[in-house]
Design a protein around this motif. Structure first.
Motif, PDB file in Angstrom:
ATOM      1  N   PRO A  90     -11.873 -13.227  -0.447  1.00 17.42           N
ATOM      2  CA  PRO A  90     -12.720 -14.340  -0.516  1.00 17.42           C
ATOM      3  C   PRO A  90     -13.397 -15.133  -0.222  1.00 17.42           C
ATOM      4  O   PRO A  90     -12.777 -16.671   0.625  1.00 17.42           O
ATOM      5  CB  PRO A  90     -13.656 -14.782  -1.786  1.00 17.42           C
ATOM      6  N   GLU A  91     -12.845 -14.816   1.694  1.00 18.67           N
ATOM      7  CA  GLU A  91     -12.681 -15.264   3.103  1.00 18.67           C
ATOM      8  C   GLU A  91     -13.724 -16.847   3.408  1.00 18.67           C
ATOM      9  O   GLU A  91     -13.279 -17.381   3.619  1.00 18.67           O
ATOM     10  CB  GLU A  91     -12.157 -14.825   4.392  1.00 18.67           C
ATOM     11  N   ASP A  92     -15.003 -17.290   2.585  1.00 21.55           N
ATOM     12  CA  ASP A  92     -16.496 -17.605   3.197  1.00 21.55           C
ATOM     13  C   ASP A  92     -15.807 -18.745   2.038  1.00 21.55           C
ATOM     14  O   ASP A  92     -17.035 -19.938   2.105  1.00 21.55           O
ATOM     15  CB  ASP A  92     -17.627 -16.973   2.807  1.00 21.55           C
ATOM     16  N   ARG A  93     -14.896 -18.879   1.463  1.00 21.47           N
ATOM     17  CA  ARG A  93     -14.834 -19.692  -0.207  1.00 21.47           C
ATOM     18  C   ARG A  93     -13.502 -21.095   0.705  1.00 21.47           C
ATOM     19  O   ARG A  93     -12.779 -20.616   1.306  1.00 21.47           O
ATOM     20  CB  ARG A  93     -14.589 -19.459  -1.437  1.00 21.47           C
ATOM     21  N   LEU A  94     -13.578 -22.440   0.316  1.00 28.73           N
ATOM     22  CA  LEU A  94     -12.487 -22.838   0.868  1.00 28.73           C
ATOM     23  C   LEU A  94     -11.550 -22.218  -0.137  1.00 28.73           C
ATOM     24  O   LEU A  94     -11.566 -22.109  -1.959  1.00 28.73           O
ATOM     25  CB  LEU A  94     -13.245 -24.638  -0.052  1.00 28.73           C
ATOM     26  N   ASP A 107     -12.181 -16.920  11.004  1.00 31.93           N
ATOM     27  CA  ASP A 107     -12.897 -17.410  11.840  1.00 31.93           C
ATOM     28  C   ASP A 107     -13.787 -18.445  10.523  1.00 31.93           C
ATOM     29  O   ASP A 107     -14.971 -18.593  10.984  1.00 31.93           O
ATOM     30  CB  ASP A 107     -12.828 -16.278  12.976  1.00 31.93           C
ATOM     31  N   VAL A 108     -14.119 -17.538   9.199  1.00 33.27           N
ATOM     32  CA  VAL A 108     -15.299 -17.392   8.865  1.00 33.27           C
ATOM     33  C   VAL A 108     -14.595 -19.111   8.230  1.00 33.27           C
ATOM     34  O   VAL A 108     -15.526 -19.458   6.970  1.00 33.27           O
ATOM     35  CB  VAL A 108     -15.788 -16.743   7.988  1.00 33.27           C
ATOM     36  N   THR A 109     -13.159 -18.974   7.866  1.00 39.10           N
ATOM     37  CA  THR A 109     -12.811 -19.739   6.156  1.00 39.10           C
ATOM     38  C   THR A 109     -13.410 -21.153   6.377  1.00 39.10           C
ATOM     39  O   THR A 109     -12.779 -21.638   7.860  1.00 39.10           O
ATOM     40  CB  THR A 109     -11.202 -19.487   5.771  1.00 39.10           C
ATOM     41  N   PRO A 110     -13.275 -21.368   5.749  1.00 40.71           N
ATOM     42  CA  PRO A 110     -14.028 -22.833   5.327  1.00 40.71           C
ATOM     43  C   PRO A 110     -12.664 -24.499   5.890  1.00 40.71           C
ATOM     44  O   PRO A 110     -12.979 -24.949   7.045  1.00 40.71           O
ATOM     45  CB  PRO A 110     -14.758 -23.312   4.517  1.00 40.71           C
ATOM     46  N   GLY A 111     -11.702 -23.956   5.388  1.00 41.00           N
ATOM     47  CA  GLY A 111     -11.011 -24.519   5.304  1.00 41.00           C
ATOM     48  C   GLY A 111      -9.622 -24.487   4.093  1.00 41.00           C
ATOM     49  O   GLY A 111     -10.270 -23.837   2.942  1.00 41.00           O
ATOM     50  N   ILE A 112      -8.696 -24.649   4.116  1.00 40.85           N
ATOM     51  CA  ILE A 112      -7.616 -24.703   3.091  1.00 40.85           C
ATOM     52  C   ILE A 112      -7.080 -26.189   2.915  1.00 40.85           C
ATOM     53  O   ILE A 112      -6.318 -26.912   3.536  1.00 40.85           O
ATOM     54  CB  ILE A 112      -6.303 -23.770   3.944  1.00 40.85           C
ATOM     55  N   ILE A 113      -7.145 -26.049   1.091  1.00 43.89           N
ATOM     56  CA  ILE A 113      -6.378 -27.447   0.479  1.00 43.89           C
ATOM     57  C   ILE A 113      -5.128 -27.284   0.325  1.00 43.89           C
ATOM     58  O   ILE A 113      -5.164 -26.977  -1.131  1.00 43.89           O
ATOM     59  CB  ILE A 113      -7.663 -27.950  -0.223  1.00 43.89           C
ATOM     60  N   ILE A 114      -3.974 -27.803   0.467  1.00 45.05           N
ATOM     61  CA  ILE A 114      -2.732 -28.091  -0.094  1.00 45.05           C
ATOM     62  C   ILE A 114      -3.012 -29.403  -1.285  1.00 45.05           C
ATOM     63  O   ILE A 114      -3.166 -30.676  -0.695  1.00 45.05           O
ATOM     64  CB  ILE A 114      -1.733 -27.976   0.739  1.00 45.05           C
ATOM     65  N   THR A 115      -2.390 -28.834  -2.402  1.00 41.02           N
ATOM     66  CA  THR A 115      -2.800 -30.102  -3.403  1.00 41.02           C
ATOM     67  C   THR A 115      -1.076 -30.398  -3.826  1.00 41.02           C
ATOM     68  O   THR A 115      -0.270 -29.895  -3.403  1.00 41.02           O
ATOM     69  CB  THR A 115      -3.409 -29.232  -5.245  1.00 41.02           C
ATOM     70  N   ARG A 116      -1.228 -31.560  -5.215  1.00 41.09           N
ATOM     71  CA  ARG A 116      -0.553 -32.309  -5.490  1.00 41.09           C
ATOM     72  C   ARG A 116       0.916 -32.974  -4.461  1.00 41.09           C
ATOM     73  O   ARG A 116       1.546 -32.428  -4.913  1.00 41.09           O
ATOM     74  CB  ARG A 116       0.766 -31.060  -6.348  1.00 41.09           C
ATOM     75  N   GLY A 117       0.561 -32.775  -3.454  1.00 40.80           N
ATOM     76  CA  GLY A 117       0.587 -33.407  -1.842  1.00 40.80           C
ATOM     77  C   GLY A 117       2.247 -32.965  -2.166  1.00 40.80           C
ATOM     78  O   GLY A 117       3.355 -33.257  -0.815  1.00 40.80           O
ATOM     79  N   LEU A 118       1.909 -31.348  -1.974  1.00 42.00           N
ATOM     80  CA  LEU A 118       3.128 -31.102  -1.836  1.00 42.00           C
ATOM     81  C   LEU A 118       3.150 -30.541  -0.030  1.00 42.00           C
ATOM     82  O   LEU A 118       2.681 -30.763   1.047  1.00 42.00           O
ATOM     83  CB  LEU A 118       2.918 -29.370  -1.989  1.00 42.00           C
TER      84      LEU A 118
END
Length: 308
Positions: free
Chosen positions: A48-52, A81-92
């Motif tokens: 699901p490339e359109d999701r965060l 090119d459509v992926t809004p962004g990527i979030i890394i959690t836990r400060g990893l």
């Protein structure tokens, strides 16, 4: 157009931008959040490339066990090119392969100190609120005894004057003239005023009135769940109006139906009091007390006793 961009999310959750700065204005169009576990294993058929995308300890631990070639390939597939962004959690720590792929495709990579489940919960709530279906309706929204009453009717029928009288009687104004309504979940409608006319009421002959300045902060609300609709219309002698309260009309907004009452307007009728009573009667019905049905039952019993 989307109401939310990656920059909005960065500012809202105070995230640290690691890479992909050129893509911070990418739109977020869906409220669903993806944790790409299968994608880390190489299965991208239903990505699901359109999701965060959220990467936590589980995903990054698995990624670290792969060889360098596989890590590069899967990070390249993750950043589209459509992926809004990527979030890394836990400060990893962010993998170098992800930084390189994100810079190439301008996909923002952000980092948060929060746990993954907490981040998913907060993001989902925020996006569902911001991306909820919205419509603007001509009317007035007032909080009467805790009941969100949407007052509708033709221009000049007396909606604003009625709202002002309700405020004088201790109730709270949410919006006058234009009510922005959003569907927050399957059966919930929430209304608020557009920023330009917040706290303002237009009274013909007086002009624009600032309710908060005149009556204080306790006389206004920023938003309110809409529970019922009262439609004001000029009295029509040829029309039959409900006199018992047995007829239950509804108004549909999006997928939600709310009770709707039609109140005829003519000189001498105190509309503010009528709306107060309608709100109290609605609360009684929610508690299981339906006066109209009780009266009808008693009337039928009396008729049967008389016939016997």
């Amino acid at each position: 157009m989307s109401k939310v961009t990656i920059k909005d999310i960065l500012d809202k959750f105070k995230l640290e931008l690691i890479s992909g700065e050129d893509g911070i204005h990418r739109p977020v169009t869906v409220s669903d959040i993806s944790r790409p576990g299968l994608e880390m294993a190489g299965f991208f058929d239903y990505y699901p490339e359109d999701r965060l995308q959220l990467l936590g300890m589980t995903e990054l631990s698995f990624l670290s066990k792969l060889n360098e070639e596989d890590r590069k390939f899967r990070m390249q597939r993750l950043c589209t090119d459509v992926t809004p962004g990527i979030i890394i959690t836990r400060g990893l720590d962010v993998p170098e392969e992800l930084i390189e792929a994100s810079e190439r495709e301008a996909v923002p990579v952000m980092r948060s100190p929060l746990k993954t489940t907490r981040m998913v919960s907060q993001l989902t709530n925020y996006l569902e609120l911001k991306l909820a279906p919205t419509i603007a309706i001509h009317g007035v929204l007032v909080d009467v005894y805790g009941v969100g009453v949407l007052i509708t009717g033709q221009s000049g029928v007396g909606k604003s004057e009625t709202a002002l009288e309700l405020v004088k009687r201790g109730h709270r104004l949410v919006a006058d003239d234009c009510v922005e309504i959003r569907q927050e979940d399957q059966d919930s409608l929430v209304g608020n005023a557009p920023p330009l006319i917040e706290h303002l009421v237009e009274i013909r002959g007086l002009g624009i009135i600032d309710v908060m300045t005149l009556f204080g902060a306790g006389a206004i609300r920023s938003y309110k769940r809409i529970t019922m609709c009262i439609n004001l219309e000029n009295w029509d002698q040829t029309k039959r109006y409900d006199r018992l309260g047995l007829d239950e009309d509804t108004m549909k907004i999006f997928d939600v139906e709310i009770p709707k009452l039609t109140v005829p307007v003519r000189p001498g009728r105190n509309l503010a009091v009528i709306i107060e009573v309608a709100a109290m009667n609605y609360r009684l019905k929610r508690m299981g007390v339906n006066t109209a049905q009780q009266f009808t039952q008693k009337l039928q019993e009396t008729i049967r006793e008389h016939d016997d």
